[in-house]
Design an enzyme around this catalytic site. Structure first.
Site, short mmCIF file in Angstrom:
data_model
loop_
_atom_site.label_atom_id
_atom_site.label_comp_id
_atom_site.label_asym_id
_atom_site.label_seq_id
_atom_site.Cartn_x
_atom_site.Cartn_y
_atom_site.Cartn_z
N SER A 167 21.07 -1.09 62.76
CA SER A 167 20.68 -2.40 62.26
C SER A 167 21.87 -3.33 62.37
O SER A 167 23.03 -2.89 62.34
CB SER A 167 20.23 -2.30 60.80
OG SER A 167 20.10 -3.59 60.21
N TYR A 205 21.32 1.82 51.94
CA TYR A 205 20.62 1.53 53.20
C TYR A 205 21.59 0.99 54.24
O TYR A 205 21.64 1.48 55.37
CB TYR A 205 19.50 0.53 52.96
CG TYR A 205 18.84 0.07 54.25
CD1 TYR A 205 17.94 0.90 54.92
CD2 TYR A 205 19.14 -1.17 54.81
CE1 TYR A 205 17.35 0.49 56.11
CE2 TYR A 205 18.55 -1.58 56.00
CZ TYR A 205 17.66 -0.75 56.65
OH TYR A 205 17.09 -1.16 57.83
#
Length: 264
Positions: free
Chosen positions: A136, A149
């Site tokens: 990401s 995360y």
């Protein structure tokens, strides 16, 4: 079509994973599509003449990774591995259930590393293949209120980059795919409404996958799809870390309760 190359795609039931499966089918691959939702995989397999092979697995369950790796070998061995399965967890770390945090890390980090450890060595033995790890753009900097995360995505980014260097000369390629805000079920399940659509530079799963495969064909090691996301990521990545943390804290304000956000 048994001589067609085989792609293994995890998290293939929706979003980026499903789009990878569709595009790779168009590129002439057979696709071993791995996800928990049998109905979604069955729908994805319709009209593919058996070239999309559903593999219903919860990758956090005991023996699931071994089953996927064994199935890939039964089908002739993976030529391309897409480590896409993952989920998010939003909220303050100290207010988040320990079990939820560990479950997310098992899927985002351990499942990807474990599957790669069983599939990539076989590629090296054959002298060809590749792995795309879906990280990401958040993996480039700290993410307050998404602490575990964001850290999992930073791990995946570093893992893919390092693997790419280690694999030089083997005929096997590795790349980190680092999407920014993307319109998928991720935001719907999180209850974020149209927040992603309102984010500057947001992308669709189709745009992410098209950009990923262009970068893959060009031999890139890290790619951030989308011009706006790429520029914003570069700016924050080069900013003083204290400033980047403050920016990200404002972007991801902590909700009253932690929210699990399935990505696939």
């Amino acid at each position: 079509m048994t001589d067609a190359p085989l792609a293994v795609v995890t998290g293939a039931s929706s979003g980026i994973g499903a789009e990878f499966a569709r595009v790779l089918l168009d590129r002439g691959y057979r696709v071993l599509a791995v996800a928990r939702r049998a109905d979604r995989l069955a729908a994805l397999a319709e009209g593919t003449d058996g070239r999309l092979i559903p593999e219903v697995q919860d990758l956090t369950a005991d023996g699931a990774i071994e089953s996927v790796a064994a199935r890939a070998e039964e089908l002739g061995g993976a030529d391309l591995l897409i480590c896409n399965a993952g989920r998010g967890l939003q909220g303050r770390f100290v207010e988040t259930a320990r079990s939820e945090t560990l479950e997310m890390l098992r899927l985002n980090v351990l499942a990807s590393v474990d599957l790669a450890s069983q599939v990539v060595p076989r590629m090296v033995e054959r002298g060809s293949g590749g792995v795309i790890v879906v990280a990401s753009s958040l993996g480039f900097f700290a993410t307050p209120n998404l602490a575990a995360y964001g850290a999992s995505k930073a791990f995946l980014l570093s893992f893919a980059e390092s693997l790419s260097t280690e694999l030089k000369g083997t005929g096997v390629q590795a790349m980190a795919l680092c999407p920014g805000p993307t319109i998928t079920e991720f935001s719907e399940v999180a209850g974020l409404g149209d927040a992603v659509e309102k984010t500057p530079g947001h992308t669709t799963a189709a745009e992410v996958v098209a950009g990923a495969l262009r970068a893959w064909d060009a031999g890139r090691v890290v790619t951030v799809p989308g011009t706006v996301t790429r520029l914003m990521t570069a700016a924050l990545d080069h900013a003083p870390r204290a400033i980047a943390r403050r920016v990200m804290e404002k972007v991801f304000r902590s909700p009253e309760e932690a929210t699990q956000i399935p990505a696939a």
